[in-house]
Design a protein around this motif. Structure first.
Motif, PDB file in Angstrom:
ATOM      1  N   LEU A  25       0.961  -1.318   0.141  1.00  0.00           N
ATOM      2  CA  LEU A  25       0.109   0.007   0.145  1.00  0.00           C
ATOM      3  C   LEU A  25       0.815   1.247   0.094  1.00  0.00           C
ATOM      4  O   LEU A  25       0.410   2.300  -0.497  1.00  0.00           O
ATOM      5  N   ARG A  28       1.281   3.739  -3.509  1.00  0.00           N
ATOM      6  CA  ARG A  28      -0.078   4.397  -3.777  1.00  0.00           C
ATOM      7  C   ARG A  28       0.015   5.468  -2.909  1.00  0.00           C
ATOM      8  O   ARG A  28      -0.684   6.653  -3.200  1.00  0.00           O
ATOM      9  N   ALA A  29      -0.245   5.330  -1.280  1.00  0.00           N
ATOM     10  CA  ALA A  29      -0.323   6.272  -0.311  1.00  0.00           C
ATOM     11  C   ALA A  29       0.789   7.347  -0.632  1.00  0.00           C
ATOM     12  O   ALA A  29       0.331   8.526  -0.428  1.00  0.00           O
ATOM     13  N   THR A  32      -0.238   9.365  -3.310  1.00  0.00           N
ATOM     14  CA  THR A  32      -1.371  10.285  -3.155  1.00  0.00           C
ATOM     15  C   THR A  32      -0.872  11.656  -2.293  1.00  0.00           C
ATOM     16  O   THR A  32      -1.475  12.811  -2.553  1.00  0.00           O
ATOM     17  N   GLN A  64      -2.981   7.560   5.630  1.00  0.00           N
ATOM     18  CA  GLN A  64      -3.420   7.333   4.228  1.00  0.00           C
ATOM     19  C   GLN A  64      -3.293   5.789   4.105  1.00  0.00           C
ATOM     20  O   GLN A  64      -4.121   5.203   3.236  1.00  0.00           O
ATOM     21  N   TYR A  67      -6.360   4.116   5.817  1.00  0.00           N
ATOM     22  CA  TYR A  67      -7.469   4.148   4.896  1.00  0.00           C
ATOM     23  C   TYR A  67      -7.371   3.222   3.941  1.00  0.00           C
ATOM     24  O   TYR A  67      -8.492   2.587   3.637  1.00  0.00           O
ATOM     25  N   GLN A  68      -6.450   3.353   3.240  1.00  0.00           N
ATOM     26  CA  GLN A  68      -6.505   2.299   1.883  1.00  0.00           C
ATOM     27  C   GLN A  68      -6.525   0.955   2.521  1.00  0.00           C
ATOM     28  O   GLN A  68      -7.325   0.341   1.742  1.00  0.00           O
ATOM     29  N   THR A  74      -7.478   2.446  -3.504  1.00  0.00           N
ATOM     30  CA  THR A  74      -6.370   2.824  -3.731  1.00  0.00           C
ATOM     31  C   THR A  74      -6.096   3.656  -4.954  1.00  0.00           C
ATOM     32  O   THR A  74      -5.076   4.121  -5.264  1.00  0.00           O
ATOM     33  N   LYS A  79     -12.170   5.291  -5.818  1.00  0.00           N
ATOM     34  CA  LYS A  79     -12.843   6.295  -5.309  1.00  0.00           C
ATOM     35  C   LYS A  79     -14.106   6.645  -6.109  1.00  0.00           C
ATOM     36  O   LYS A  79     -15.344   6.888  -5.571  1.00  0.00           O
ATOM     37  N   LEU A 110      -8.278  11.398  -3.474  1.00  0.00           N
ATOM     38  CA  LEU A 110      -7.991  10.072  -2.713  1.00  0.00           C
ATOM     39  C   LEU A 110      -7.373  10.218  -1.223  1.00  0.00           C
ATOM     40  O   LEU A 110      -7.519   9.421  -0.617  1.00  0.00           O
ATOM     41  N   SER A 112      -7.469  10.939   2.420  1.00  0.00           N
ATOM     42  CA  SER A 112      -8.494  10.725   3.328  1.00  0.00           C
ATOM     43  C   SER A 112      -8.668  11.937   4.245  1.00  0.00           C
ATOM     44  O   SER A 112      -7.570  12.806   4.386  1.00  0.00           O
TER      45      SER A 112
END
Length: 133
Positions: A25, A28-29, A32, A64, A67-68, A74, A79, A110, A112
């Motif tokens: 993850l 991607r976080a 973002t 984040q 959250y994902q 993701t 979303k 995306l 959070s």
């Protein structure tokens, strides 16, 4: 450069997840947060920045990732699909969308809300224009 290690994530006491899941993850976080902060740390040295801002960035990154992990969202496509109304009824009027319908004009962030709150007051979310006299 990794801004947050798995050990630092665990120390924050958030959702328990495996290190493999954290690693899956993380990218991607990070992407973002880089987008939300206008890639601030691509132009400035993270290690020499003030502690208040770097700590908030690490907390936002951890939030984040959490959250994902909790939502499974993701990507922007995830979303948009999560926010899409499939059917609505008001009185005797009903509107339904097929599950294959997507709204290509939706531009949902995306980031959070928790991550956004962690970054509040750091200047990393500032979207104004610098004004000089």
């Amino acid at each position: 450069m990794a801004y947050l290690s798995f050990t630092e994530y665990e120390a924050l006491g958030l959702t328990t997840m495996s290190e493999d899941k954290f690693n899956s993850l993380y990218s991607r976080a990070e992407l973002t947060l880089m987008t939300a902060t206008r890639r601030f740390y691509m132009r400035h040295d993270f290690n020499s920045d003030n502690t208040l801002r770097t700590t908030a960035f690490k907390q936002a990154l951890a939030l984040q990732i959490e959250y994902q992990f909790r939502t499974g969202i993701t990507t922007a496509e995830d979303k948009a699909k999560a926010n899409a109304i499939q059917s609505q009824t008001i009185g005797r009027t009903s509107i339904g969308l097929s599950s294959s319908s997507t709204n290509s004009t939706t531009s949902a962030s995306l980031l959070s809300i928790d991550a956004q709150e962690a970054l509040a007051g750091t200047g990393l979310l500032y979207k104004g224009v610098a004004y000089a006299r």
